[in-house]
Design a protein around this motif. Structure first.
Motif, mmCIF file in Angstrom:
data_model
loop_
_atom_site.group_PDB
_atom_site.id
_atom_site.type_symbol
_atom_site.label_atom_id
_atom_site.label_comp_id
_atom_site.label_asym_id
_atom_site.label_seq_id
_atom_site.Cartn_x
_atom_site.Cartn_y
_atom_site.Cartn_z
ATOM 1 N N PRO A 173 0.813 -1.215 0.000
ATOM 2 C CA PRO A 173 0.000 0.000 0.000
ATOM 3 C C PRO A 173 0.849 1.269 0.000
ATOM 4 C CG PRO A 173 0.188 -0.838 2.216
ATOM 5 C CD PRO A 173 0.883 -1.832 1.318
ATOM 6 N N PHE A 231 -4.690 0.375 -1.046
ATOM 7 C CA PHE A 231 -4.342 -0.760 -1.902
ATOM 8 C C PHE A 231 -5.005 -0.586 -3.262
ATOM 9 C CE2 PHE A 231 -4.067 -2.105 2.432
ATOM 10 C CZ PHE A 231 -2.946 -2.920 2.478
ATOM 11 N N ALA A 252 -5.467 -7.326 2.118
ATOM 12 C CA ALA A 252 -5.205 -6.195 3.020
ATOM 13 C C ALA A 252 -5.413 -6.588 4.478
ATOM 14 C CB ALA A 252 -6.102 -5.011 2.654
ATOM 15 N N GLU A 292 -9.537 1.493 -5.622
ATOM 16 C CA GLU A 292 -8.638 1.385 -4.472
ATOM 17 C C GLU A 292 -9.417 0.987 -3.228
ATOM 18 O OE1 GLU A 292 -5.422 4.854 -5.624
ATOM 19 O OE2 GLU A 292 -7.158 5.411 -4.408
ATOM 20 N N TRP A 329 -9.260 1.574 0.795
ATOM 21 C CA TRP A 329 -8.682 2.453 1.804
ATOM 22 C C TRP A 329 -8.975 1.858 3.187
ATOM 23 C CZ3 TRP A 329 -7.228 7.984 1.125
ATOM 24 C CH2 TRP A 329 -6.956 8.283 -0.224
#
Length: 171
Positions: A17, A107, A123, A163, A165
């Motif tokens: 990330p 990511f 993640a 993405e 977050w």
């Protein structure tokens, strides 16, 4: 060739990330409880939201957001929405939510949107436990993570500029 010329590449380097401090961000949108039917309900929620975009007053930009909100225990809801200047005049069908100002591990999701669970799983299940960070969220009524759909996301093909977050803090 000797060993000093060999470079070992981290297979997860693409999933490393970047870190951003962002917020607060005001989001207006539609929401649904997350349950065993989430895979079917979330795309339908986005379709409903797109059908009523013009009813959202004070919309900011063209970026869209998918929020996963932790209520309590094992209860979550998903919210499909967009950023707004404020919630004044927001019709009742839309829910307001304020994404808090904090640090996020961001990511990039590669590939089709149908595989976004792979990026989210990486993640939470691989990167987070092996990092120097912890998940920074309140125990209830709080943002769990959010998806950011940028201007290059194409909903017709389900790819581009997505993405994840994840709110984090140093251990």
């Amino acid at each position: 060739m000797n060993d000093s010329n060999s470079i070992l590449l981290d297979p997860n380097a693409a999933l490393s990330p970047r870190f951003e401090t962002a917020g607060p961000l005001l989001i207006a949108g539609l929401r649904e409880p997350l349950d065993e039917y989430a895979a079917q309900k979330i795309p339908q929620l986005w379709q409903r939201l797109v059908a009523c975009w013009d009813e959202i007053p004070q919309r900011v930009g063209i970026t869209d957001y998918g929020l996963c909100i932790h209520l309590q225990g094992h209860e979550y809801y998903y919210m499909a929405g967009c950023a707004v200047w404020d919630f004044t005049g927001l019709p009742e069908i839309f829910s307001p939510f304020i994404v808090p100002s904090q640090t996020y591990a961001v990511f990039t999701h590669e590939g089709h949107i149908n595989h976004i669970r792979d990026t989210i799983g990486y993640a939470f299940d691989q990167w987070l436990p092996n990092s120097h960070y912890r998940h920074a969220t309140a125990p209830e009524n709080a943002l769990h993570f959010f998806e950011r759909y940028g201007e290059n996301f194409d909903p017709k093909i389900g790819e581009g500029d997505v993405e994840i977050w994840l709110p984090v803090a140093r251990h």
